[in-house]
Design an enzyme around this catalytic site. Structure first.
Site, PDB file in Angstrom:
ATOM      1  N   LEU A 117       0.829  -1.209   0.000  1.00 41.45           N
ATOM      2  CA  LEU A 117       0.000   0.000   0.000  1.00 41.45           C
ATOM      3  C   LEU A 117       0.862   1.256   0.000  1.00 41.45           C
ATOM      4  CD1 LEU A 117      -2.764  -0.965   2.590  1.00 41.45           C
ATOM      5  CD2 LEU A 117      -2.945  -0.923   0.099  1.00 41.45           C
ATOM      6  N   ASP A 228      -2.732   5.887   4.771  1.00 45.30           N
ATOM      7  CA  ASP A 228      -3.254   7.258   4.806  1.00 45.30           C
ATOM      8  C   ASP A 228      -2.972   7.925   6.158  1.00 45.30           C
ATOM      9  OD1 ASP A 228      -4.980   5.449   6.023  1.00 45.30           O
ATOM     10  OD2 ASP A 228      -6.806   6.376   5.269  1.00 45.30           O
TER      11      ASP A 228
END
Ligand SMILES: *[C@@H]1O[C@H](CO)[C@@H](O)[C@H](O)[C@H]1NC(C)=O
Ligand SMILES: *[C@@H]1O[C@H](CO)[C@@H](O)[C@H](O)[C@H]1NC(C)=O
Length: 323
Positions: A117, A228
């Site tokens: 990711l 994130d």
């Protein structure tokens, strides 16, 4: 228990060697951190590179229309679709690439080098030619006027993250742990569903911060979550202020790309509870590894109610320039 025979030892050594040689997110990002041969020298200061995270084959039609819409905006320099699903058949990827290149010469498809990711934040020094980078998901549509407004707000606050979806960290006083939550009146985390930030932060996330940052990127890999949140940590660690939330006029959110394609099959509430818990755990771990809690709260939303006006910073606050 007998001691390992020489051949067992050899096998172990070969395995170790192979493990070392296998491309991993670490090796792909170290290439990215040492660009060859023509890194962009003159960044464009008044344009945006849009990075759309693509994952789900079923959403390719939305992805294509989203990419086309962005590419038509005069603010956009180019659109890079970062394909993060390693199990998508090459046939589909090739077809998509063909479709995209026939529809526009400013849309590019990049298959991420690994399934990490962290790859969505690779600095891509040879491809990102702008100061401003919009990070967004393939399932989120923000209306054009709000997109421009987000950019105007960011232009007046180039060190901040500006976005339209916010969350919050909070302390669980009983367990003395951080939790991941939503507060009605304050926030400290902006989601990658739609966030604008400067290109430097991609480099900082992927290439700087030494062993601590490497350890935090590893946490993202092992949980397959929280990249994130880590980006919010990186930015807050360098600005010491919270992100900026903008109220968008129209937003369509088709769902979270991570939660479909049968990866989680339990009920929705259980899945959401688990998701929330592991994100709280990430915050706790990032705090522990960094040795401080950089996340800061922000309050309120910036709304475009006055039309064509710039935003100026005055005494640390965001105000319209003619005020
Ligand atoms: C490519 O475009 C054609 C025609 O617009 C469409 O039928 C097809 O589904 C598209 N394929 C992919 C993979 O995007
Ligand atoms: C956090 O900020 C400190 C102080 O500015 C800096 O020395 C450190 O490298 C930063 N850490 C990360 C992981 O970015």
């Amino acid at each position: 228990m007998t001691s390992p025979s020489p051949s067992t030892t050899t096998i172990i050594l070969i395995t170790l060697l192979l493990t070392t040689l296998t491309p991993t997110s670490t090796s792909s990002n170290s290439n990215q951190c040492n660009p060859t041969p023509n890194p962009v020298k003159n960044l464009q200061h008044n344009k945006i590179t849009v990075l759309i995270n693509g994952y789900s084959q079923s959403r390719i039609p939305i992805l294509q229309s989203l990419a086309a819409t962005y590419s038509l905006s005069p603010l956009v320099s180019s659109v890079l679709i970062l394909w993060g699903n390693p199990t998508t058949p090459p046939r589909v990827i090739n077809q998509l690439a063909l479709n995209l290149s026939s529809s526009s010469d400013s849309i590019f498809l990049h298959r991420n080098p690994s399934s990490s990711l962290n790859d969505r934040f690779l600095p891509r020094l040879n491809d990102i030619k702008t100061d401003a980078v919009l990070i967004c998901d393939d399932d989120v549509e923000v209306d054009g006027a709000s997109f421009e407004f987000v950019y105007r707000v960011w232009s007046a606050n180039r060190d901040r993250i500006v976005g339209v979806f916010a969350r919050s960290h909070d302390l669980d006083l009983n367990r003395k742990d951080w939790v991941y939550t939503v507060h009605p009146d304050r926030f400290s985390i902006v989601l990658t569903k739609f966030m604008l930030l400067k290109r430097d932060y991609l480099f900082r996330y992927s290439c700087e911060g030494g062993p601590r940052m490497a350890k935090m990127r590893k946490i993202v890999d092992s949980l397959r979550n929280c990249e994130d949140i880590l980006m919010n940590f990186v930015v807050a660690n360098s600005t010491n202020v919270g992100p900026i939330l903008v109220g968008a006029k129209r937003v369509r959110d088709y769902g979270d790309s991570r939660n479909d394609e049968g990866k989680f099959s339990s009920g929705l509430s259980g899945r959401k509870g688990e998701h929330r818990k592991s994100r709280g755990w990430c915050i706790t771990e990032f705090h522990r590894v960094l040795g401080r809690m950089p996340l800061r709260y922000s309050y309120g939303k910036v709304v475009d109610s006055i039309g064509e006006q710039g935003l100026c910073r005055k005494g640390g606050k965001l105000v319209f320039c003619d005020h």
